[in-house]
Design an enzyme around this catalytic site. Structure first.
Site, short mmCIF file in Angstrom:
data_model
loop_
_atom_site.label_atom_id
_atom_site.label_comp_id
_atom_site.label_asym_id
_atom_site.label_seq_id
_atom_site.Cartn_x
_atom_site.Cartn_y
_atom_site.Cartn_z
N HIS A 50 0.85 -1.18 0.00
CA HIS A 50 0.00 0.00 0.00
C HIS A 50 0.89 1.24 0.00
CE1 HIS A 50 -3.95 -1.98 1.61
NE2 HIS A 50 -3.47 -2.57 0.53
N GLU A 52 1.38 3.82 1.98
CA GLU A 52 2.15 4.14 3.18
C GLU A 52 3.34 3.18 3.32
OE1 GLU A 52 -2.29 4.61 4.33
OE2 GLU A 52 -1.06 3.50 2.88
N ARG A 188 -13.01 2.46 -21.60
CA ARG A 188 -13.07 1.04 -21.25
C ARG A 188 -11.95 0.69 -20.27
NH1 ARG A 188 -14.00 -2.35 -26.90
NH2 ARG A 188 -16.18 -1.75 -27.27
N THR A 200 -27.09 -6.04 -29.20
CA THR A 200 -25.82 -5.49 -29.64
C THR A 200 -24.84 -6.60 -30.02
OG1 THR A 200 -26.07 -3.46 -28.34
CG2 THR A 200 -23.83 -4.10 -28.92
N ASP A 204 -23.51 -6.71 -33.73
CA ASP A 204 -22.14 -6.23 -33.93
C ASP A 204 -21.04 -7.25 -33.66
OD1 ASP A 204 -23.31 -3.77 -34.47
OD2 ASP A 204 -23.00 -2.99 -32.45
N ARG A 211 -8.17 -1.86 -26.29
CA ARG A 211 -7.11 -1.89 -27.28
C ARG A 211 -6.52 -0.48 -27.39
NH1 ARG A 211 -11.47 -4.54 -29.12
NH2 ARG A 211 -12.14 -3.01 -30.67
N GLY A 298 -27.24 -1.62 -26.38
CA GLY A 298 -27.63 -0.68 -27.41
C GLY A 298 -28.72 0.26 -26.92
#
Length: 361
Positions: A50, A52, A188, A200, A204, A211, A298
Site C-alpha cells: 500500500h 504508506e 473502457r 448489440t 455487432d 485496445r 444498445g
C-alpha cells in the site's frame, strides 16, 4: 511548501496505480520532515504494498530516517489484514508523529479504524486536506462503498440526425472517427465492467476489450456483461468463444451451460414481462465488487438505465455523417436531459463532437 502542496503530490502519486489496483482505491503517500519530502509511495498493483508501506520502504532503501516525520496520505490508512498488513501499524512502526489524511475511508472494514488506532498511539491526526480532490480521484470506490453498486457511465454514438445504426438488413457500419474510438478504449480501460444488451452482440459481435497504445500488461481487464434474458446469444460470437476477459451472462432462468467456455459465468435474475430489472443487475455487479460500469449499448439498454435514473455520467459522440437507414433507432441529448443529466463539456475529436454529461445536483 504547504500542506496542500504535499497532498497534491500524494494525489499525483496515487494516479500511477489507476489501471492496476482495482477494486482497491487509488492511494498516494509522502513522508515529510522539516518542510521537505523525504519519501514517496503509492499503491502500485493489487496485492502489492500500500502507499504508506511503499513510502516507508522508499525511505528505508535510501537510509532515510522516518522517526518524527509527517505522513500525507490521500485516504485514511487501513487497520485490517487483507492482502497486506495494516497500514496503521506500518506508520506506527515508522515512528511518524502526525498523519494528514485527504479523505476518510467509508469502507465498513476501515471506517474510522485507522484514525482510532493511530490516535491511541498518540499520533496526531488531521483530516480533510484537499478532500474533494482526493474523493474525486477515487469516486468509483467511494460510490461503491456508499451504495454497494457501481458508478454508471453511459457511452453512446449517433450520426448527425441522432441515428445509432444504419440499415439493419446490411452489415453494421462504424461511423465514429479514430480519435473517438481511441477515447472509447480509454474509457473502457478505466472501467471495471462493460455491459451491453444481447441485441448489440447479435448485431455487432463486439469484443468489448481494451485496445490501443495506452494499454499496459499490468492493467486489470474489465469484465464483460451481457443482458440476455432468453439466452439468445450466439455460441460462436467473440464474447462466448474467446477467453480474453471474464464474461457474465445475465439470464432470466437457468440454461444448459455444458457448452460454455471456462471464462463464461451465468447469473440468473428474475424477469418481468421479459425484462430483467436493471437495479437488480447493479446490485449483483456490486456484489462482485464492480465499482465502475460502462453502459455501451444498445438503444434499449441505454433507455432502461436512463429511465430508472441510474446513470451518473455520460459521453455522447455525435458524428458529422448521415446514416442511410429506414429504422426509427434514434438517440438524442433530450434522453440524457430527461434522466436528470446536465451538459458539462463539449469537445471536438476530428469531425466528431463529444458531449460530456453528469448527474445534476
Amino acid at each position: 511548501m504547504q500542506d496542500e502542496d504535499f497532498m497534491r503530490r500524494a494525489i499525483e502519486l496515487a494516479e500511477k496505480g489507476r489501471f492496476s489496483v482495482r477494486p482497491n482505491p487509488l492511494v498516494g503517500c509522502v513522508l515529510v520532515r522539516d518542510g521537505k519530502i523525504i519519501a514517496e509511495g503509492w499503491h502500485d498493483h493489487l496485492g502489492g504494498l500500500h502507499a504508506e508501506q511503499m513510502a516507508i520502504a522508499d525511505a528505508e532503501s535510501r537510509g532515510v530516517e522516518t522517526q518524527g516525520s509527517v505522513a500525507y496520505v490521500t485516504l485514511e490508512p487501513c487497520n485490517h489484514f487483507g492482502r497486506t498488513p495494516p497500514c496503521s501499524e506500518a506508520l506506527m512502526w515508522a515512528g511518524v508523529k502526525k498523519v494528514i489524511i485527504g479523505v476518510a475511508d467509508p469502507n465498513p472494514t476501515v471506517r474510522g479504524g485507522g484514525v482510532e488506532a493511530l490516535s491511541k498511539e498518540g499520533i496526531e491526526i488531521e483530516i480533510g486536506v484537499l478532500e474533494k480532490e482526493c474523493h474525486d480521484q477515487m469516486s468509483g470506490f467511494m460510490h461503491w462503498c456508499e451504495h454497494r453498486r457501481p458508478q454508471v457511465l453511459l457511452k453512446a454514438a449517433t450520426d448527425n440526425n441522432g441515428r445509432i445504426d444504419g440499415d439493419p438488413g446490411k452489415p453494421a457500419v462504424r461511423f465514429s472517427t479514430k480519435e473517438s474510438l481511441d477515447l472509447v478504449h480509454e474509457i473502457r480501460r478505466d472501467s471495471m465492467a462493460i455491459i451491453v444488451g444481447v441485441n448489440t452482440v447479435i448485431r455487432d459481435d463486439p469484443k468489448l476489450t481494451v485496445r490501443g497504445k495506452g494499454k499496459s500488461t499490468t492493467d486489470i481487464t474489465p469484465k464483460r456483461v451481457i443482458i440476455d434474458p432468453n439466452n439468445r446469444i450466439p455460441m460462436d460470437c467473440h464474447l462466448m468463444a474467446v477467453p480474453d476477459a471474464e464474461t457474465y451472462l445475465i439470464n432470466a432462468k437457468r440454461y444448459d451451460t455444458s457448452n460454455d467456455n471456462s471464462h463464461v459465468n451465468r447469473i440468473v435474475l428474475p424477469s418481468e414481462n421479459g425484462e430483467i430489472d436493471v437495479e437488480k443487475i447493479l446490485d449483483c455487479l456490486g456484489d462482485l465488487e464492480v465499482q465502475t460500469l460502462l453502459v455501451e449499448g444498445g438503444l434499449e439498454t441505454w433507455k432502461r438505465f436512463l429511465e430508472y435514473k441510474l446513470v451518473d455520467s455520460a459521453h455522447l459522440c455525435i458524428s458529422d455523417v448521415e446514416l442511410d437507414a429506414q429504422n426509427e433507432d434514434y438517440f438524442y441529448k433530450s434522453h440524457l436531459e430527461d434522466a436528470g443529466l446536465v451538459l458539462k463539456e463539449e469537445i471536438k475529436l476530428g469531425n466528431d463532437t463529444i458531449t460530456k454529461w453528469e448527474r445534476g445536483e
